[in-house]
Design a protein around this motif. Structure first.
Motif, PDB file in Angstrom:
ATOM      1  N   ASP A 170      20.187  45.340   5.382  1.00 56.49           N
ATOM      2  CA  ASP A 170      20.969  44.407   6.200  1.00 56.49           C
ATOM      3  C   ASP A 170      22.300  45.067   6.546  1.00 56.49           C
ATOM      4  OD1 ASP A 170      23.029  43.975   4.329  1.00 56.49           O
ATOM      5  OD2 ASP A 170      22.202  42.104   3.591  1.00 56.49           O
ATOM      6  N   ASP A 171      23.087  44.454   7.401  1.00 53.76           N
ATOM      7  CA  ASP A 171      24.408  45.016   7.697  1.00 53.76           C
ATOM      8  C   ASP A 171      25.348  43.971   8.280  1.00 53.76           C
ATOM      9  OD1 ASP A 171      26.241  47.072   7.561  1.00 53.76           O
ATOM     10  OD2 ASP A 171      25.876  47.755   9.600  1.00 53.76           O
ATOM     11  N   ARG A 200      25.852  30.668  19.856  1.00 60.11           N
ATOM     12  CA  ARG A 200      24.520  31.216  19.578  1.00 60.11           C
ATOM     13  C   ARG A 200      23.700  31.388  20.857  1.00 60.11           C
ATOM     14  NH1 ARG A 200      22.966  27.533  16.403  1.00 60.11           N
ATOM     15  NH2 ARG A 200      23.452  28.688  14.530  1.00 60.11           N
ATOM     16  N   TYR A 202      22.228  34.969  22.251  1.00 61.09           N
ATOM     17  CA  TYR A 202      20.817  35.275  22.490  1.00 61.09           C
ATOM     18  C   TYR A 202      20.551  35.573  23.958  1.00 61.09           C
ATOM     19  CZ  TYR A 202      19.167  34.453  17.715  1.00 61.09           C
ATOM     20  OH  TYR A 202      18.923  34.560  16.369  1.00 61.09           O
ATOM     21  N   ALA A 206      16.593  32.030  12.735  1.00 61.03           N
ATOM     22  CA  ALA A 206      15.880  30.869  12.197  1.00 61.03           C
ATOM     23  C   ALA A 206      15.988  29.651  13.117  1.00 61.03           C
ATOM     24  CB  ALA A 206      16.434  30.520  10.816  1.00 61.03           C
ATOM     25  N   SER A 207      16.986  29.637  14.009  1.00 61.77           N
ATOM     26  CA  SER A 207      17.161  28.491  14.915  1.00 61.77           C
ATOM     27  C   SER A 207      16.031  28.498  15.947  1.00 61.77           C
ATOM     28  CB  SER A 207      18.510  28.631  15.635  1.00 61.77           C
ATOM     29  OG  SER A 207      18.468  29.767  16.477  1.00 61.77           O
ATOM     30  N   SER A 267      22.335  30.238  11.048  1.00 62.88           N
ATOM     31  CA  SER A 267      21.824  28.910  10.723  1.00 62.88           C
ATOM     32  C   SER A 267      20.823  28.974   9.573  1.00 62.88           C
ATOM     33  CB  SER A 267      21.198  28.260  11.951  1.00 62.88           C
ATOM     34  OG  SER A 267      20.136  29.047  12.425  1.00 62.88           O
TER      35      SER A 267
HETATM   36  C1  FMN Z   1      16.886  37.068   5.709  1.00 63.60           C
HETATM   37  C2  FMN Z   1      17.949  37.220   6.741  1.00 63.60           C
HETATM   38  C3  FMN Z   1      18.598  38.427   6.899  1.00 63.60           C
HETATM   39  C4  FMN Z   1      19.599  38.600   7.860  1.00 63.60           C
HETATM   40  N1  FMN Z   1      20.254  39.792   7.969  1.00 63.60           N
HETATM   41  C5  FMN Z   1      21.309  39.884   8.812  1.00 63.60           C
HETATM   42  C6  FMN Z   1      22.101  41.061   8.872  1.00 63.60           C
HETATM   43  O1  FMN Z   1      21.839  42.035   8.182  1.00 63.60           O
HETATM   44  N2  FMN Z   1      23.156  41.097   9.720  1.00 63.60           N
HETATM   45  C7  FMN Z   1      23.483  40.039  10.530  1.00 63.60           C
HETATM   46  O2  FMN Z   1      24.456  40.137  11.275  1.00 63.60           O
HETATM   47  N3  FMN Z   1      22.735  38.926  10.531  1.00 63.60           N
HETATM   48  C8  FMN Z   1      21.685  38.819   9.666  1.00 63.60           C
HETATM   49  N4  FMN Z   1      20.962  37.669   9.632  1.00 63.60           N
HETATM   50  C9  FMN Z   1      21.250  36.625  10.618  1.00 63.60           C
HETATM   51  C10 FMN Z   1      20.181  36.520  11.694  1.00 63.60           C
HETATM   52  O3  FMN Z   1      19.778  37.757  12.199  1.00 63.60           O
HETATM   53  C11 FMN Z   1      20.618  35.677  12.870  1.00 63.60           C
HETATM   54  O4  FMN Z   1      21.490  36.404  13.705  1.00 63.60           O
HETATM   55  C12 FMN Z   1      21.348  34.495  12.472  1.00 63.60           C
HETATM   56  O5  FMN Z   1      20.599  33.806  11.509  1.00 63.60           O
HETATM   57  C13 FMN Z   1      21.686  33.618  13.697  1.00 63.60           C
HETATM   58  O6  FMN Z   1      20.534  33.273  14.373  1.00 63.60           O
HETATM   59  P1  FMN Z   1      19.851  31.883  14.125  1.00 63.60           P
HETATM   60  O7  FMN Z   1      20.905  30.887  14.381  1.00 63.60           O
HETATM   61  O8  FMN Z   1      18.723  31.871  15.095  1.00 63.60           O
HETATM   62  O9  FMN Z   1      19.397  31.829  12.696  1.00 63.60           O
HETATM   63  C14 FMN Z   1      19.954  37.506   8.681  1.00 63.60           C
HETATM   64  C15 FMN Z   1      19.288  36.279   8.532  1.00 63.60           C
HETATM   65  C16 FMN Z   1      18.305  36.124   7.565  1.00 63.60           C
HETATM   66  C17 FMN Z   1      17.634  34.783   7.416  1.00 63.60           C
END
Ligand code: FMN
Length: 435
Positions: A52-53, A149, A153, A223-224, A333
């Protein structure tokens, strides 16, 4: 017998377990520690190692950098790209996946970096596509705060279109290496792309030779609903921390439906569930370890600090012994939901302390001997139906000791049950995911 799942290990280029009972680390910055881990995972037939980062020293929790630096939570974190190169060059079979943010890299630089790393990793390179989730990261790249968000995207969609065109800007047979005619590459097979979008403009072509996979394997963790729709369009693999076997099944079914709606084969996208098994030589030893981890003030504060950073909500403002108010975020999220909706969701009676103790990385609590945990995993696999598991350390930090528990304990137990392959799948990372 259950068909084999794919297996990865989730970590980062941060401090290793410097304060654990069985560790002597804290300074893995030469990369050798992570190379050792990757080799151990490779020996145990893992498919990939995942980094991750994040691009900041956060100060969301308690409005200060203190907790982050004191607990080595999120910071320090070194650049995973040079590390991927070192691991790729030191291993033969294991995939290497790193996180690169569309917020931080100009598309041309990212495409060039990925092509270079895919060569060095001999076709075993993967890109975890993120849009970043922290105001602090956005502020390191010229923005006042993190874009919404839906806007992130939208930019990311155009970004994917552009990097895809760059990856395809050389025809596969453009390099001819004809010594007699004195031709390295055939210019008629290398094309400018003249991309002009709403957010990006790039002439192309890429100045790298097509890599073994053509493009890296794409990973995504949104996850959203909008995040899942993005993954459905682009990802080869989705990673998620879902809630229990029922939540895992529901998530996978939803992703597969979205993949089909995007006009792709649902089997072409593999879902990986994050698991942080607590292992012991006996059941009671594993339970005692689990209790120790759950009552660790270090892990509790780390969880709160990390969740604050990724959600942009200061969890230091809430009473640890009261339920949380209703919260929403434009950041991560998935991670926020994980902590507030663990057992009962918003409005449940669980206190913040109880929620934080449940931990971030677990789709389901697995505690026991390798055989006990492997039995539970087989049952989960049969219920969920596919596709992979992504292990992470329950202490949130990696030690050689934990890697040994996984590779010398759990992996053989899974292999005995047919849930894990006993030998690495040969070929590119995309092939390993699909096999
Ligand atoms: C298991 C997991 C690992 C993730 N690793 C990273 C990461 O390394 N760096 C980062 O900026 N976001 C990370 N995220 C965030 C997601 O990539 C995503 O950008 C964030 O959840 C927002 O999108 P969403 O609202 O659709 O969930 C991670 C999320 C999850 C659930």
């Amino acid at each position: 017998m259950v068909s084999p799942f794919r297996f990865g290990f989730f970590t980062n280029f941060g401090a290793d377990e410097w304060n654990g009972t069985f560790s002597n680390g804290g300074s893995p910055w030469t990369g050798e520690f992570h190379v050792e881990i990757a080799k151990a995972l490779e020996r145990a037939a893992f498919d990939f190692i995942f980094f991750d980062d994040n691009l900041l020293v956060p100060e969301t929790y308690g409005n200060s950098m203190d907790a982050y630096l004191r607990l080595s939570a999120t910071a320090p974190k070194h650049d995973p790209a040079p590390l991927a190169s070192l691991i790729g060059a030191s291993t033969k079979d294991i995939g290497v996946v790193i996180t690169l943010s569309t917020l931080a890299y100009p598309p041309y630089m990212l495409a060039r970096l990925c092509a270079t790393l895919d060569h060095i990793c001999r076709g075993r390179f993967g890109w975890n596509i993120v849009t970043s989730t922290e105001h602090g990261a956005a502020q390191n790249f010229g923005l006042d705060q993190l874009p919404l968000r839906v806007d992130r995207y939208e930019v990311a969609e155009e970004y994917m279109d552009l990097v895809g065109q760059l990856f395809r800007s050389w025809e596969p047979d453009a390099v001819v290496l004809d010594r007699e005619k004195g031709i390295y590459a055939d210019a008629s097979k290398v094309h400018a792309i003249n991309f002009a979008g709403k957010h990006f403009k790039s002439r192309g072509p890429l100045n790298t030779v097509p890599s073994p996979q053509g493009r890296p394997a794409y990973f995504q963790a949104g996850a959203s609903p909008v995040g899942r729709a993005f993954a459905a369009k682009y990802a080869d693999a989705v990673i998620v921390s879902a809630k229990g076997p029922a939540g895992m099944k529901a998530f996978r079914d939803d992703v597969r439906a979205k993949v089909a709606a995007a006009g792709r084969d649902p089997d072409s996208v593999k879902v990986f569930f994050l698991l942080a098994p607590v292992l012991g030589a006996t059941t009671s030893e594993a339970r005692a370890k689990h209790d120790r981890l759950r009552s660790s003030p270090f892990i509790l504060e780390r969880t709160l600090a990390f969740t604050s950073s990724i959600s942009n909500i200061d969890f230091a403002q809430f009473d640890l012994d009261k339920p949380l108010p209703t919260l929403t975020t434009e950041g991560g999220s998935g991670t926020l939901e994980k902590i507030i909706q663990q057992s009962g969701g918003q409005g449940s009676d669980k206190t913040l302390r109880e929620l934080a103790k449940i931990g971030m990385g677990n789709s389901v609590d697995l505690v026991g001997t390798p055989d006990e945990v492997a039995d539970e995993m087989v049952a989960i696999a049969e219920h969920v139906g596919g596709d992979g598991f992504l292990f992470t350390s329950p202490s949130q930090q990696v030690s050689r000791h934990y890697i040994t528990e996984l590779t010398e304990g759990l992996a053989p137990a899974l292999q005995k049950r047919g849930l894990m392959r006993s030998a690495s799948t040969p070929g590119t990372l995309r092939h390993k995911l699909q096999a």
